[in-house]
Design an enzyme around this catalytic site. Structure first.
Site, mmCIF file in Angstrom:
data_model
loop_
_atom_site.group_PDB
_atom_site.id
_atom_site.type_symbol
_atom_site.label_atom_id
_atom_site.label_comp_id
_atom_site.label_asym_id
_atom_site.label_seq_id
_atom_site.Cartn_x
_atom_site.Cartn_y
_atom_site.Cartn_z
ATOM 1 N N TYR A 84 0.837 -1.199 0.000
ATOM 2 C CA TYR A 84 0.000 0.000 0.000
ATOM 3 C C TYR A 84 0.879 1.259 0.000
ATOM 4 O O TYR A 84 0.456 2.317 -0.452
ATOM 5 C CB TYR A 84 -0.947 -0.013 1.201
ATOM 6 C CG TYR A 84 -2.142 0.902 1.042
ATOM 7 C CD1 TYR A 84 -2.968 0.798 -0.069
ATOM 8 C CD2 TYR A 84 -2.445 1.872 1.989
ATOM 9 C CE1 TYR A 84 -4.064 1.625 -0.226
ATOM 10 C CE2 TYR A 84 -3.542 2.709 1.844
ATOM 11 C CZ TYR A 84 -4.347 2.583 0.739
ATOM 12 O OH TYR A 84 -5.429 3.409 0.586
ATOM 13 N N LYS A 121 -3.669 8.338 3.427
ATOM 14 C CA LYS A 121 -4.991 8.023 3.978
ATOM 15 C C LYS A 121 -5.040 8.288 5.487
ATOM 16 O O LYS A 121 -6.093 8.648 6.020
ATOM 17 C CB LYS A 121 -5.352 6.569 3.692
ATOM 18 C CG LYS A 121 -5.651 6.281 2.233
ATOM 19 C CD LYS A 121 -6.918 6.967 1.747
ATOM 20 C CE LYS A 121 -7.308 6.502 0.356
ATOM 21 N NZ LYS A 121 -8.526 7.182 -0.152
#
Length: 268
Positions: A169, A176
């Site tokens: 990720y 995020k």
């Protein structure tokens, strides 16, 4: 879409609990988009819609969906282009005069930065990812505030990688995390205007954005194996949760990150 029978879902849809509400949905790319799943549920519950598309290349994929949804407003919105987000809100002001719901479902990082290690990410790549994936939500909140005179709900899409390390990720994890923090601060700052702010954190989904992640098929397979429910969520599941957060049933909730992942996030 998920065709599993659910009497509660049917009852909620028949109630048209969002009738008379006006909702902006930013981030539909095609029929597999999380934003499209949310827009469909909003519409099924009675809301009027404003739908945006990224650019002329994306328009042919999004326009038929906007027509299917009966969207009152259909406009371009590339948040990286100065003035485009502002133009959307000007159109909402002219057409509706107010807004009840705004959903932000956009994220981007240059491929090299997204697929490489965080420690190797470029200055420019990090700035671009932060601007499009996080700061544009703050800009959206600023533009929505004066239109939400009777209160409203702002929604952003996050992922478990904001709080725990998810291999591959990479750069999007810190971005995020910043988005979820922004949700909490906006909830505090806008609370006295009766504007509630939430992050929704879906489990792995087969979307165009997710396809850019390295070894994403492995992530999907592991999610099915590890999730207590034993299956992946779909865009309708996310839409139902997002819709719930906009209703009076969630009137005392704000600043949360709500997981829609079949319980995957509780597993070690």
């Amino acid at each position: 879409m998920n065709d599993r029978p659910n009497e509660l879902d049917k009852a909620a849809i028949q109630s048209k609990i969002l009738f008379g509400k006006r909702a902006l949905v930013v981030g539909i790319a095609n029929e597999h988009s999380i934003a499209y799943g949310c827009a469909r549920v909003f519409r099924e519950l009675g809301a009027d819609l404003a739908v945006t598309y990224l650019n002329e290349k994306a328009k042919p994929y999004v326009e038929p969906l906007a027509k299917e949804l009966g969207a009152s407003i259909f406009a371009p919105c590339d948040v990286a282009q100065p003035g485009q987000l502002e133009a959307v809100f000007e159109q909402i002001q002219t057409t509706w005069g107010n807004l009840d719901i705004a959903l932000h479902s956009i994220a981007f990082a240059p491929k090299q930065d997204l697929q490489g290690r965080l420690v190797d990410s470029s200055d420019e790549g990090f700035k671009v990812a932060m601007d499009i994936s996080c700061h544009s939500f703050i800009r959206m909140a600023r533009l929505a505030e004066p239109l939400m005179r009777d209160g409203g709900t702002l929604l952003a899409m996050s992922y478990h990688g904001a709080n725990k390390v998810v291999p591959n990720y990479n750069l999007m994890g810190p971005v995020k995390a910043a988005l979820e923090s922004a949700v909490r601060y906006l909830a505090y700052e806008l609370g006295d205007k009766h504007i509630r702010v939430h992050a929704v954190s879906p489990g792995p989904l087969k979307t165009r954005a997710a396809s850019g992640l390295k070894d994403f098929d492995v992530l999907l397979a592991e999610a099915i194996e590890r999730a207590p429910i034993g299956e992946l969520v779909d865009i309708e599941d996310v839409g139902l949760t997002a819709a719930y957060l906009t209703t009076p049933f969630a009137r005392r909730l704000t600043g949360t990150t709500t997981y829609v992942d079949g319980g995957l996030s509780i597993m070690a």
